[in-house]
Design a protein around this motif. Structure first.
Motif, short mmCIF file in Angstrom:
data_model
loop_
_atom_site.label_atom_id
_atom_site.label_comp_id
_atom_site.label_asym_id
_atom_site.label_seq_id
_atom_site.Cartn_x
_atom_site.Cartn_y
_atom_site.Cartn_z
N MET A 105 1.52 31.10 7.12
CA MET A 105 2.64 31.82 6.52
C MET A 105 2.44 33.30 6.81
N PHE A 106 3.28 33.88 7.69
CA PHE A 106 3.16 35.29 8.00
C PHE A 106 4.09 36.14 7.12
N GLY A 107 4.94 35.50 6.37
CA GLY A 107 5.71 36.22 5.38
C GLY A 107 4.91 36.32 4.09
N ALA A 108 5.57 36.65 3.00
CA ALA A 108 4.87 36.78 1.73
C ALA A 108 5.73 36.21 0.62
N GLU A 109 5.06 35.56 -0.34
CA GLU A 109 5.78 35.06 -1.50
C GLU A 109 6.12 36.23 -2.43
N GLN A 110 7.10 35.98 -3.27
CA GLN A 110 7.50 37.02 -4.21
C GLN A 110 6.41 37.25 -5.24
N ALA A 111 6.32 38.46 -5.74
CA ALA A 111 5.35 38.81 -6.78
C ALA A 111 5.93 39.92 -7.63
N LEU A 112 5.38 40.07 -8.85
CA LEU A 112 5.78 41.18 -9.71
C LEU A 112 4.87 42.36 -9.38
N ARG A 113 5.45 43.41 -8.81
CA ARG A 113 4.68 44.58 -8.39
C ARG A 113 4.83 45.68 -9.43
N ILE A 165 -1.97 44.53 -19.72
CA ILE A 165 -1.17 43.47 -19.09
C ILE A 165 -1.84 42.12 -19.30
N THR A 166 -3.16 42.09 -19.15
CA THR A 166 -3.89 40.83 -19.33
C THR A 166 -3.72 40.30 -20.75
N GLN A 167 -3.75 41.20 -21.75
CA GLN A 167 -3.65 40.77 -23.13
C GLN A 167 -2.25 40.32 -23.51
N GLN A 168 -1.22 40.96 -22.94
CA GLN A 168 0.14 40.67 -23.39
C GLN A 168 0.88 39.68 -22.49
N GLY A 178 -6.20 49.98 -3.32
CA GLY A 178 -5.93 48.66 -2.77
C GLY A 178 -4.82 48.02 -3.58
N SER A 179 -5.10 46.89 -4.15
CA SER A 179 -4.17 46.28 -5.11
C SER A 179 -4.99 45.33 -5.96
N LEU A 180 -4.61 45.23 -7.22
CA LEU A 180 -5.38 44.43 -8.16
C LEU A 180 -4.52 43.30 -8.70
N TYR A 181 -4.97 42.07 -8.46
CA TYR A 181 -4.28 40.90 -9.01
C TYR A 181 -4.70 40.74 -10.48
N ILE A 182 -3.69 40.74 -11.36
CA ILE A 182 -3.98 40.65 -12.79
C ILE A 182 -3.95 39.19 -13.24
N ASN A 183 -2.79 38.57 -13.20
CA ASN A 183 -2.63 37.17 -13.57
C ASN A 183 -1.29 36.69 -13.01
N GLN A 194 2.34 35.93 -8.72
CA GLN A 194 1.29 36.87 -9.09
C GLN A 194 1.85 38.16 -9.69
N VAL A 195 1.03 38.76 -10.56
CA VAL A 195 1.28 40.11 -11.10
C VAL A 195 0.26 41.03 -10.44
N ILE A 196 0.72 42.05 -9.72
CA ILE A 196 -0.16 42.89 -8.92
C ILE A 196 0.08 44.35 -9.30
N VAL A 197 -1.02 45.07 -9.51
CA VAL A 197 -0.98 46.49 -9.88
C VAL A 197 -1.50 47.30 -8.70
N GLN A 198 -0.80 48.41 -8.40
CA GLN A 198 -1.24 49.31 -7.33
C GLN A 198 -0.60 50.67 -7.56
#
Length: 869
Positions: free
Chosen positions: A1-9, A31-34, A572-577, A587-591
């Motif tokens: 898969m060279f595309g990307a799935e949707q994520a909450l950025r 974010i992790t707690q809520q 970089g980017s951090l995957y939360i949950n 995925q939920v990703i913070v950057q």
């Protein structure tokens, strides 16, 4: 898969974060707690109190579902009721899980999914199944979107098989025309025409039981076999016809007598032709897989042919043939002209052979001379692994400097797309930014360019279009662009040409290894034998090393984990949950937002919280240091290495290019050496195995004949013909400027078997006549005269059967040329020279053996008696 799935950025503004006295760790913790899954259970669940009659499940929305809900996450609440929410310090949206790849189809934005078949799967059926499923899913696509299959290798496989089937049909027609010319009766021609399809069907059945598929290689084996499987039937029919014409026998009587005369020859020919292919199946590596395809298809078809020649063919002869008049060859028209010419040639041939067998010693001297010429010519042949086929597409690799952004890479890709869009022979192009066979990164890209079908190209070829694309991109100043053909075998390397690893065996270090690589590339650029030699990997370039003062961080109360998490999340980017979205968990990703991570100062402006709750800037504990560092480390066989690829120069073979690279590598400092990999490694291994396989094939044939005739003399007189056949094979490929590759080796082994077949027809009958009391020279001449017609008929049938291979065009044409050319040339000399030399071989070997026996008997009889004391 060279595309990307949707994520909450979640795009964070570090300056606003600092303004509210928050850190990246605070944000990820909130974010992790809520956004958490909750399992609240049930009211009244077991075990219950007495009398409880109802149980109710509890539900709680633990996971958030929309960007708005995430933006409302509370990061900080004050006693006065004020609060800071995620939306105050970050921009929350639905985006892509990764932005590492950008896909473009014919210059337009697209997303790409690659489908690769499982080992042993049917390529054509797999492609058809994927396209059928895509057609079903097309109705669910959003408005304004459509799908396409811009890159598909299955058509090449399908068209190649169709071309081989056409070649097989052409070969069958030519073979049956030859039989009609010689036999001059549709009934005689009908018998081999019935036997051949049965033998082919039997071969397909055995292949199915053995787990083999119908592919290009097995079909090539069938094309070669079609001229062989009719040989046995031709020999039987021709002998029956000769006996009916010369002795006036009925079809049944002639068949019985014919089988007594030629059964031994048929068995001998079958054993030889089957045995000669067996050593091929013992080869190792990918070349062994190729050889086994031919071994099975040809050996099985030959065995079926022999079985039918000894069972069905005699029955058909006794049933279908009619008695003939002694003078039936005296016909008019084309057949009459042919018979008169052939009879005249036969008498001339008999006269010539009579003179040659009287000079068998001179013939052996000429034979030795021809053998020396064969050895010298064979050694002069350029070597290769497999022919480079036009598979209907080519690839282009883009490699920019290590500090190039995706925007710079896109500029080069657009220039390439403009070129291919203007080419009339090109159908589609798909570009993938962020990925190449050299590695992944914003400075890499890879394009797959598909050509139109062969009948719609107006003469365009993949090699020509690849060269034009290379020339069009030769003036770029940034990086390297290489347009390459795909490898001959899928998964055997990433492109055509050669590939090697330059190894640092003395462990001199990465700097010394890169210096040796540069020296090797400079020397290769001066060579006229290799071309387009380039480093096949991501380039070394500037990087920033962040030196963390761990002791100062501990003194300031800053945990090392807080520093690492801040750097990861911001730069970089951090995957939360995960969160639920449209029925999927995504995925939920913070950057950090883009403007906040473009300069090194942006890194140093980040803050981390210390143990006392205070905010400490990273600049207090992090020092940036500029340095040159590799983007990737390569080890081959456990040794530090770099990848290098290239191509032979026009007119040079891959074997010559490999030898040139080895010569150049010897000029490098001590401790550096090259190792071949991929297709080049297989070529080197196949070249090492080839002499052993040829020798083993000839040894197996000799042993089979020795066991069959219980003599070494008969097999020797037969095996002497092998160099005569190989001489023609080598001469043919030299004249067409073709290399000694895997398919030529298959052709040589085929020529070995067919050469001995012609010799067996003469030697076997000469042996019978000699055993009946005929003098050895007379037996050789008589056998040669009587076997001339079946030899010429079978040889001409097989030779014309491979003509479609030799003259093929379009898909898989190069492979067909490689197989057909050597076999065609080998059969010419194996026929023309064999009918002249084999009688002399028989006289030289058998006559010499008899003279040796006479000398031994004379010596024993003249020896004085031994007196016993």
């Amino acid at each position: 898969m060279f595309g990307a799935e949707q994520a909450l950025r979640i795009w964070v503004d570090p300056s606003r974060l600092i303004g509210f006295g928050l850190s990246m760790n605070d944000l990820s913790t909130a974010i992790t707690q809520q956004n958490a899954q909750i399992a609240p259970g049930r009211v009244g669940d077991s075990p219950t109190v007495a009398g409880q009659r109802v149980t109710i499940p509890l539900t709680v929305q633990g996971q958030l579902r929309t960007p708005e809900e995430f933006a409302a996450i509370v990061l900080k609440a004050n006693a006065d009721g004020s609060k800071v929410v995620l939306g105050d310090v970050a921009r929350v949206e639905l985006g892509a899980q990764t932005y590492s790849f950008v896909n473009r189809e014919n210059g337009k934005t697209a997303t790409v999914a690659a489908v690769q078949q499982s080992p042993g799967a049917n390529a054509v059926r797999t492609a058809e199944g994927v396209q059928k499923r895509l057609a079903e899913l097309s109705h669910t696509l959003p408005s304004g979107m459509s799908y396409a299959v811009p890159f598909n290798t299955a058509p090449f496989v399908k068209i190649s098989i169709e071309k081989v089937v056409h070649t097989l049909l052409e070969a069958m027609v030519l073979v049956f025309l030859v039989m009609l010319l010689f036999l001059q009766n549709i009934r005689y021609t009908l018998i081999p025409a019935i036997v051949a399809p049965i033998a082919l069907l039997g071969t397909f059945t055995v292949m199915l039981m053995a787990g083999f598929s119908i592919n290009v290689l097995t079909m090539f084996g069938m094309v070669l076999a079609i001229g062989i499987i009719v040989d046995d039937a031709i020999v039987v029919v021709e002998n029956v016809e000769r006996l009916m014409a010369t002795e006036g026998l009925s079809p049944k009587e002639a068949t019985v007598k014919a089988m007594t005369e030629i059964t031994g020859a048929v068995i001998g020919i079958t054993l030889v032709l089957t045995a000669v292919f067996i050593p091929m199946g013992l080869a190792s590596g990918s070349v062994g897989v190729i050889y086994r395809q031919f071994t099975l298809s040809m050996a099985v078809s030959i065995l079926f042919s022999a079985f039918l020649a000894l069972s069905l063919t005699p029955a058909l002869c006794a049933t279908l043939l009619k008695p003939v008049d002694p003078g039936h060859h005296e016909k008019g028209g084309v057949f009459g002209w042919f018979n008169r010419r052939f009879d005249r040639m036969t008498r001339s041939y008999e006269h010539r052979v009579t003179g040659l067998v009287r000079r068998s010693g001179r013939m052996m001297a000429v034979f030795v001379l021809l053998s020396v010429v064969l050895i010298l010519a064979f050694r002069a042949l350029p070597s290769a692994f497999l022919p480079e086929e036009d598979q209907g597409y080519f690839m282009t690799s883009f490699q920019l400097p290590s500090d190039a952004t995706q925007e710079r890479t896109l500029d080069q890709v657009r220039q390439f797309e403009s070129h291919v869009a203007a080419r009339p022979g090109i159908q589609s192009n798909i570009s993938i930014l962020g990925f190449s066979f050299s590695g992944s990164g914003p400075n890499a890209a890879l394009a797959f360019t598909m050509l139109k079908d062969w009948d719609r190209r107006d003469g365009a070829t993949a090699a020509d279009e690849s060269a034009r694309a290379q020339a069009a991109m030769s003036d770029i100043t940034e990086g390297t662009v290489m347009s390459l053909l795909p490898p001959s075998i899928d998964e055997m390397g990433t492109s055509s040409g050669f590939s090697l690893r330059l190894q640092d065996r003395a462990n001199r270090g990465h700097a010394a290894l890169k210096a040796a690589e540069t020296q090797l590339l400079e020397l290769a650029a001066q060579s006229s034998i290799v071309a387009n030699v380039y480093p096949d990997g991501l380039p070394t370039g500037p990087s920033l090393h962040l030196d963390i003062d761990r002791q100062k961080a501990e003194a300031l109360g800053v945990p090392f984990t807080a520093i690492s998490e801040t750097l990861t999340a911001a730069m970089g980017s951090l995957y939360i949950n995960d969160f639920p979205n449209a029925g999927r968990m995504q995925q939920v990703i913070v950057q950090a937002d883009a403007p906040a991570r473009m300069q090194i100062d942006d890194v140093l402006k980040l803050y981390v919280r210390n143990a006392n709750g205070g905010m400490v800037p990273l600049a207090e504990v992090v020092t940036p240091v500029w340095e040159d560092a590799p983007l990737q480390m390569v080890r081959y066989q456990g040794i530090p290495s770099v990848r290098i690829s290239g191509s032979p120069a026009p007119g040079a073979s891959s074997g010559a290019a490999m030898a040139e690279m080895e010569r150049i590598a010897k000029q490098l400092p001590s401790g550096f050496a090259v190792e071949w990999t991929g297709q080049s490694l297989q070529e080197r291994q196949s070249a090492a195995q080839a002499p052993l396989l040829l020798a083993l094939s000839m040894l197996v044939v000799f042993l089979v004949l020795a066991a069959l005739y219980e003599s070494w003399a008969i097999p020797l007189s037969v095996m002497l013909v092998v160099p005569l056949g190989l001489l023609g094979a080598v001469a043919a490929v030299i004249l067409r400027e073709m290399p000694n590759d895997v398919f030529f080796k298959v052709g040589m082994i085929t020529v070995i078997g067919l050469s001995t077949k012609n010799a067996i027809l003469i030697v076997e009958y000469a042996r019978q006549l000699h055993a009946q009391g005929m003098e050895v020279r007379d037996a050789a001449v008589t056998a040669a005269r009587l076997r001339l017609r079946p030899i010429l008929m079978t040889s001409l049938a097989f030779t014309l059967g491979v003509v479609p291979l030799m003259l093929a065009w379009g898909s898989s044409a190069e492979t067909q040329h490689a197989i057909g050319t050597g076999v065609f040339g080998g059969m010419i000399t194996a026929t023309v020279l064999a009918v002249l030399f084999v009688p002399a071989f028989f006289v030289f070997v058998i006559g010499g053996l008899e003279r040796l026996d006479d000398w031994r008997r004379a010596r024993r009889s003249s020896a004085p008696p031994h007196n016993k004391s």
